[in-house]
Design an enzyme around this catalytic site. Structure first.
Site, PDB file in Angstrom:
ATOM      1  N   THR A 203       0.982  -1.212   0.004  1.00  0.00           N
ATOM      2  CA  THR A 203       0.192   0.027  -0.124  1.00  0.00           C
ATOM      3  C   THR A 203       0.870   1.188  -0.127  1.00  0.00           C
ATOM      4  O   THR A 203       1.886   1.204   0.840  1.00  0.00           O
ATOM      5  CB  THR A 203      -0.877  -0.156   1.362  1.00  0.00           C
ATOM      6  N   ARG A 231     -13.638  -8.524  -0.468  1.00  0.00           N
ATOM      7  CA  ARG A 231     -12.800  -8.228   1.061  1.00  0.00           C
ATOM      8  C   ARG A 231     -12.235  -6.932   0.922  1.00  0.00           C
ATOM      9  O   ARG A 231     -12.073  -6.233  -0.010  1.00  0.00           O
ATOM     10  CB  ARG A 231     -11.620  -9.229   0.710  1.00  0.00           C
ATOM     11  N   GLY A 233      -9.600  -4.103   3.006  1.00  0.00           N
ATOM     12  CA  GLY A 233      -8.480  -4.342   3.941  1.00  0.00           C
ATOM     13  C   GLY A 233      -8.423  -3.216   4.850  1.00  0.00           C
ATOM     14  O   GLY A 233      -9.668  -2.504   4.950  1.00  0.00           O
ATOM     15  N   ASP A 234      -7.579  -2.781   5.471  1.00  0.00           N
ATOM     16  CA  ASP A 234      -7.417  -1.661   6.398  1.00  0.00           C
ATOM     17  C   ASP A 234      -7.352  -0.497   5.762  1.00  0.00           C
ATOM     18  O   ASP A 234      -7.652   0.769   6.278  1.00  0.00           O
ATOM     19  CB  ASP A 234      -6.087  -1.701   7.412  1.00  0.00           C
ATOM     20  N   THR A 254       0.707  -0.595   6.410  1.00  0.00           N
ATOM     21  CA  THR A 254       0.998  -1.414   5.301  1.00  0.00           C
ATOM     22  C   THR A 254       0.834  -2.737   5.739  1.00  0.00           C
ATOM     23  O   THR A 254       1.466  -2.978   7.306  1.00  0.00           O
ATOM     24  CB  THR A 254       1.984  -0.932   4.294  1.00  0.00           C
ATOM     25  N   GLY A 255       0.659  -3.832   5.003  1.00  0.00           N
ATOM     26  CA  GLY A 255       0.781  -5.000   5.489  1.00  0.00           C
ATOM     27  C   GLY A 255      -0.661  -5.780   5.520  1.00  0.00           C
ATOM     28  O   GLY A 255      -1.691  -5.196   4.856  1.00  0.00           O
ATOM     29  N   GLY A 257      -4.091  -6.258   6.398  1.00  0.00           N
ATOM     30  CA  GLY A 257      -5.103  -5.424   6.952  1.00  0.00           C
ATOM     31  C   GLY A 257      -5.712  -5.773   7.798  1.00  0.00           C
ATOM     32  O   GLY A 257      -6.231  -4.952   8.845  1.00  0.00           O
TER      33      GLY A 257
HETATM   34  N1  ASP Z   1      -2.835  -3.226   3.848  1.00  0.00           N
HETATM   35  C1  ASP Z   1      -3.267  -3.622   2.534  1.00  0.00           C
HETATM   36  C2  ASP Z   1      -4.587  -4.646   2.768  1.00  0.00           C
HETATM   37  O1  ASP Z   1      -4.742  -5.332   3.609  1.00  0.00           O
HETATM   38  C3  ASP Z   1      -2.431  -4.275   1.734  1.00  0.00           C
HETATM   39  C4  ASP Z   1      -0.706  -3.930   2.192  1.00  0.00           C
HETATM   40  O2  ASP Z   1      -0.449  -3.085   2.568  1.00  0.00           O
HETATM   41  O3  ASP Z   1       0.035  -4.766   2.124  1.00  0.00           O
HETATM   42  O4  ASP Z   1      -5.233  -4.392   1.721  1.00  0.00           O
END
Ligand code: ASP
Length: 343
Positions: A203, A231, A233-234, A254-255, A257
């Site tokens: 992200t 779906r 995410g965050d 990021t990551g 979510g």
């Molecule tokens: N946070 C994002 C999600 O979960 C993906 C990411 O940042 O890796 O959609």
């Protein structure tokens, strides 16, 4: 921590990071080990090495006296438009049914915010999110409703699925395995950790303080590749993927979510800074909530937080090695910093 112990710890982290740093330096990027640092305004920071190009666009706004809100919108539009970036905007990998669905949110210094989630066919979700904030009484529009609103406001439909995205999706359909890859934006790093696995996520989260010291933030993504249709995410969720408070500072994530949402991560980081935590310590504490609650899951996934306070001090912390963030201010436009990490 005493300054000597702190120095030893910093040196150890810097040494551990050298492999990754060398490869980033080979790409011509300026890379320094992680450390807290105070800056004068304006300043913009953002996630991952694609944040460097995004920050430059934001800087064009900030350095000419523009507002942080305009800077973050212009900044994150850069990776949104980058067809080589398969985790943000057009060119993002699709969901398991072959739809590219985008999530984004934006927040300004007055506490106004807007978001879109699961939106198809529009390449700049951040600009739609801004219009949701400015033109509607709502905070978030999703799916068909978000698309309808975008079209009514002059956005044009486009095909977001690139040939590369379609190819990757068809390859994925052969086995239909769903496992996120840590730090996919750093491809060699991800391949090393999970050989042969191409599934990915990342992200761009961006935070800016303008010349007046006012803060805004933006966050945009295509989410987890090959996610279930529907779906979210965050990243489009205010408080999870992004939060700013003009009294305190801002944070973004990021990551994976789901873990960020479970801990209302970015809001938590800002509230910890309100209590006196430094940006890096606040990010670390938010990461540790995930570790404490779900240690088995935490080992397997990546989550990183990035934060800045009103003094212009910034910091980050991630579960895993490999998280980087970009910083741009009057002294340096292309600084890339290696985030500290728990594992
Ligand atoms: N946070 C994002 C999600 O979960 C993906 C990411 O940042 O890796 O959609």
């Amino acid at each position: 921590m005493s300054s000597r112990r702190n120095f030893i710890k910093q040196s150890f982290i810097a040494a551990a990071a050298i492999g990754t740093l060398n490869s980033l330096e080979a790409k011509g990027l300026t890379v320094v080990p992680s450390k807290g640092k105070a800056n004068k305004f304006p300043i913009v920071i953002s996630t991952w090495d694609f944040g460097i190009a995004a920050n430059k666009a934001a800087w064009e706004v900030l350095s000419t006296g523009g507002k942080a809100l305009d800077a973050v919108e212009q900044g994150v539009r850069v990776p949104e438009a980058d067809l080589k970036n398969m985790t943000v905007g057009k060119g993002g990998y699709p969901d398991r049914d072959g739809h590219v669905t985008l999530d984004a949110c934006i927040m300004d210094a007055d506490g106004n915010c807007g978001a879109v989630a699961g939106m198809e066919k529009i390449g700049h979700p951040i600009s739609v999110a801004r219009l949701v904030m400015e033109k509607t009484p709502h905070v978030m529009l999703v799916g068909e409703g978000a698309l309808q609103f975008a079209l009514e406001n002059g956005f044009e439909e486009e095909n977001l699925l690139t040939p590369e995205g379609e190819k990757a999706w068809k390859e994925w359909l052969k086995e239909k395995k769903y496992k996120p890859v840590v730090n996919i934006e750093n491809k060699s790093f991800a391949a090393e950790r999970l050989p042969g696995n191409q599934y990915n996520h990342d992200t761009i989260g961006m935070l800016a303080l303008d010349a007046k010291g006012n803060i805004s933030g933006a966050c945009t993504t295509s989410g987890m590749a090959f996610k279930m249709h529907g779906r979210v995410g965050d990243s489009p969720i205010i408080g999870a993927g992004l939060y700013v408070d003009n009294e305190v500072g801002g944070a973004t994530s990021t990551g994976v979510g789901e873990e960020v949402i479970r801990n209302v991560g970015s809001f938590l980081v800002v509230e910890l800074m309100r209590q006196g935590y430094s940006p890096e310590d606040a990010c670390k504490e938010a990461v540790m909530r995930i570790v404490k609650k779900k240690p088995a899951i935490a080992k397997e996934i990546q989550v990183g937080f990035l934060a800045i306070n009103k003094k212009g001090e910034y910091g980050a912390f991630a579960l895993q090695e490999g998280f980087s963030y970009a910083v741009c201010d009057s002294k340096q436009q292309d600084l890339l910093i290696k985030g500290k990490h728990y594992y």
